[in-house]
Design a protein around this motif. Structure first.
Motif, mmCIF file in Angstrom:
data_model
loop_
_atom_site.group_PDB
_atom_site.id
_atom_site.type_symbol
_atom_site.label_atom_id
_atom_site.label_comp_id
_atom_site.label_asym_id
_atom_site.label_seq_id
_atom_site.Cartn_x
_atom_site.Cartn_y
_atom_site.Cartn_z
ATOM 1 N N MET A 128 52.604 75.619 3.659
ATOM 2 C CA MET A 128 51.308 76.310 3.655
ATOM 3 C C MET A 128 51.389 77.639 2.908
ATOM 4 O O MET A 128 50.457 78.010 2.180
ATOM 5 N N SER A 298 42.250 76.201 -0.699
ATOM 6 C CA SER A 298 43.587 76.611 -0.291
ATOM 7 C C SER A 298 43.643 77.540 0.908
ATOM 8 O O SER A 298 44.718 77.772 1.440
ATOM 9 N N LYS A 302 41.648 75.298 5.198
ATOM 10 C CA LYS A 302 42.984 74.835 5.542
ATOM 11 C C LYS A 302 43.497 75.511 6.812
ATOM 12 O O LYS A 302 44.398 74.989 7.470
ATOM 13 N N LEU A 357 39.122 66.947 4.523
ATOM 14 C CA LEU A 357 39.614 67.671 5.700
ATOM 15 C C LEU A 357 39.515 66.790 6.941
ATOM 16 O O LEU A 357 40.386 66.831 7.822
ATOM 17 N N ILE A 379 47.186 67.946 2.208
ATOM 18 C CA ILE A 379 46.869 69.373 2.135
ATOM 19 C C ILE A 379 47.270 69.925 0.773
ATOM 20 O O ILE A 379 46.519 70.645 0.116
ATOM 21 N N ALA A 383 44.508 70.627 -2.248
ATOM 22 C CA ALA A 383 44.329 72.043 -2.596
ATOM 23 C C ALA A 383 44.422 72.243 -4.103
ATOM 24 O O ALA A 383 43.620 72.981 -4.686
#
Length: 632
Positions: A128, A298, A302, A357, A379, A383
């Motif tokens: 992340m 991003s 998230k 999502l 993810i 992104a």
């Protein structure tokens, strides 16, 4: 290690202050560029150092860091409450006062204030941080020339860029703090900072519609903040600690714990704009394009899926887990359906974002190693590709004055580079061997072991997704015009576009090794084995590298076949024998010449947003109530 962590969290704060107080465009530009470079290097450096156990953060100027976070929590709630008063929103005021009252009770009566390690760096957190620091930084860089042209278009007498870049850069620090938090109170604080930043950025243009959508975003996310506080209190009542690592290690611990985690998931739903909370994210598209890219790809959204993923070990194999999967799958299929009826490029991207999502949250609910692999990899790939597409739409809109995909026909003749990058971005969301499709394959494989409702919604949502991406890509590639003009862009516009485009391709090509080195150790039980550039499982395989080889050969063949297309005479379309003497027209009513025009079908009656949204919202509320009711 500590220096890198503080750099990732505190540098954006310092840079944001410089952007706000030093009213020099040159200084602001250098600050944003310098911050982007340092954050990128720091995130890569943190990855190279590897995962780390929870660590404590010392005092700041002699003040305990935990006490400082508590003070900042209440100060932040005070600011949000003031905004509720300013905009006369009883919802914001009510949700904020409820949070403050519960926090006072929690801090004074319930909490024992034992020392809790504040930060942790497992594989999920490090991934992340990379997404936030690299992709978020590229968006901030893109914003430098974009906002200059944006304000010229608005004819502003006084620039609002200092405030804009203050919140844009601050966003990155808040997100890094959130994903690295091991103390739930710290996570809650950064969760609320993103709420405030999103409000300020959505309402940046200070128009009536911008303010209205910013207020809606604020009250919905304030509701999420209230759910977070309730969940945090319930979890603490059962676990007796704020240490997230300890809570996750213990696994599900009874109805009280599951209920608390259920409220934390509800907070994640609001932040990730899951149905019925999708309207705040759709409204956010009125903001300047870098805001849309940052919120939708991003950072903020998230944060929502990260909370649901982070606490997944605490509700594995429970009714709550099934409920999360069903709610996520429902959002995935419904927002994919609503996207079909749209021609506004930003709105298509917004619905697509919410849909994806939902898929990530569904995978968190399925809660198997295979599903979690799909969630985390999606993810990353989402992104990159989605931020690229948002920036492309912003570039196109400034060039042609429209974000409607029907107005993008023949775009290659006017903006060849941007059109090509946009098409590549769409293909990375749509086709193999790119990572987004691979993750959907993983998700459907994982969903096959769940109930019939989840797998049906995943299959139907994936099919609907093809419709709106293929339609948009086809519109961009159907040019019949010839134009010898070359496209000219500022370097800080073209560089992020080129890097994100290249990143979408390279990361997809490297996906087997990304999985093997970063995800397999985190999962413990690896659902895939790696061989010859393919990810293999008991039920199938995804041949990443072989498919890329085939794709490369196909591109070379197509390029050779199309090498002489500019020398070919373009013929008018055949109109069933009714062509008139004028090229591009046909004989219509009263023997008049009617121009030929091509257009997409949007099936407005079948996928009518106004009719379907209330129905989907009602069903989603019922599913969430069942999810939380089952947990209780």
């Amino acid at each position: 290690m500590s220096n890198l962590l503080l750099l990732l969290i505190l540098l954006p704060v310092a840079s944001a202050l410089v952007c706000y107080f030093v009213r020099s465009s040159a200084v602001r530009k250098l600050t944003v560029l310098g911050t982007a470079v340092v954050l990128t290097l720091a995130s890569v450096g943190l990855l190279m150092q590897g995962t780390f156990e929870p660590i404590a953060v010392g005092s700041f100027l002699g003040i305990s860091s935990d006490f400082l976070i508590t003070v900042l929590d209440f100060a932040l709630l005070g600011v949000i409450f003031y905004l509720g008063l300013k905009h006369k929103s009883l919802l914001i005021q009510g949700f904020t006062l409820a949070q403050a009252a519960l926090l006072v009770w929690f801090e004074i009566v319930m909490l024992e204030h034992d020392a809790v390690p504040a930060l942790v760096g497992d594989q999920l957190a490090l991934i992340m941080v990379l997404v936030i620091s690299i992709i978020g930084s590229l968006i901030c860089v893109f914003a430098i020339p974009y906002m200059k042209e944006h304000e010229e278009h608005l004819h502003l007498k006084k620039s609002r860029q200092p405030r804009f870049f203050f919140y844009l850069v601050l966003f990155l620090g808040a997100m890094n703090g959130l994903v690295l938090s091991n103390n739930i109170l710290w996570m809650y604080f950064f969760f609320e900072v993103t709420t405030l930043c999103s409000f300020m950025l959505i309402g940046h243009d200070v128009t009536e519609i911008a303010t209205k959508n910013a207020v809606r975003a604020l009250w919905m996310n304030a509701l999420g903040g209230l759910a977070f506080v309730i969940g945090m209190m319930l979890v603490y009542m059962k676990a007796g600690t704020l240490d997230i690592s300890a809570i996750l290690a213990a696994g599900p611990q009874g109805a009280l714990m599951i209920t608390g985690v259920g409220f934390l998931c509800l907070a994640g739903f609001t932040k990730a704009a899951q149905v019925p909370f999708q309207s705040w994210l759709l409204g956010a598209m009125v903001a300047p394009t870098p805001v849309s890219a940052l919120l939708h790809s991003s950072t903020m959204v998230k944060a929502g899926v990260f909370v649901v993923l982070r606490f997944a070990p605490a509700y594995v194999d429970t009714f709550l887990s099934t409920g999360v999967a069903i709610c996520g799958a429902f959002t995935f299929v419904t927002c994919a359906a609503l996207a079909i009826g749209q021609s506004n490029g930003k709105k298509i991207l917004a619905y697509s974002t919410i849909s994806n999502l939902g898929l990530i949250i569904c995978c968190a609910g399925i809660n198997t190693p295979l599903a979690l692999t799909a969630a985390v990899m999606l993810i990353v790939f989402h992104a990159v590709s989605k931020s690229l597409l948002f920036l492309c739409v912003g570039t196109i809109e400034q060039a042609i004055g429209s974000r409607d995909i029907e107005d993008m026909r023949g775009l290659y003749a006017k903006l060849p580079r941007t059109a090509l990058i946009t098409v590549i971005g769409i293909l990375t969301m749509l086709l193999p061997p790119f990572g987004v499709l691979m993750c959907k394959w993983m998700a459907i494989e994982a969903g096959a072991d769940t109930n019939i409702f989840v797998i049906t919604m995943l299959a139907l949502g994936s099919a609907l997704t093809v419709v709106y991406w293929a339609r948009w890509g086809g519109s961009l590639m159907c040019s019949r015009e010839q134009d010898t003009r070359t496209e000219s862009q500022p370097m800080l516009t073209s560089l992020p576009l080129m890097l994100l485009c290249g990143g979408a391709i390279v990361l997809s090509l490297a996906s087997p090794w990304i999985y093997n080195s970063m995800l397999a150790p985190w999962l413990g039980t690896a659902p895939f084995t790696l061989s010859f550039g393919s990810l293999n499982s008991a039920t199938g395989s995804f041949a990443v590298v072989p498919l890329f080889v085939v794709l490369g050969l196909g591109v070379l063949f197509a390029a050779k076949a199309a090498a002489g297309f500019r020398r070919v005479k373009i013929m008018p379309p055949y109109l069933g024998g009714a062509n008139s003497s004028t090229d591009g027209t046909y004989i219509g009513p009263m023997n008049g010449d009617v121009p030929f025009a091509a257009g997409n079908m949007y099936l407005g009656e079948l996928f009518a947003e106004g009719k379907l949204t209330p129905i989907f919202n009602a069903l989603a509320i019922a599913l969430i109530v069942l999810m939380l009711g089952g947990a209780i």
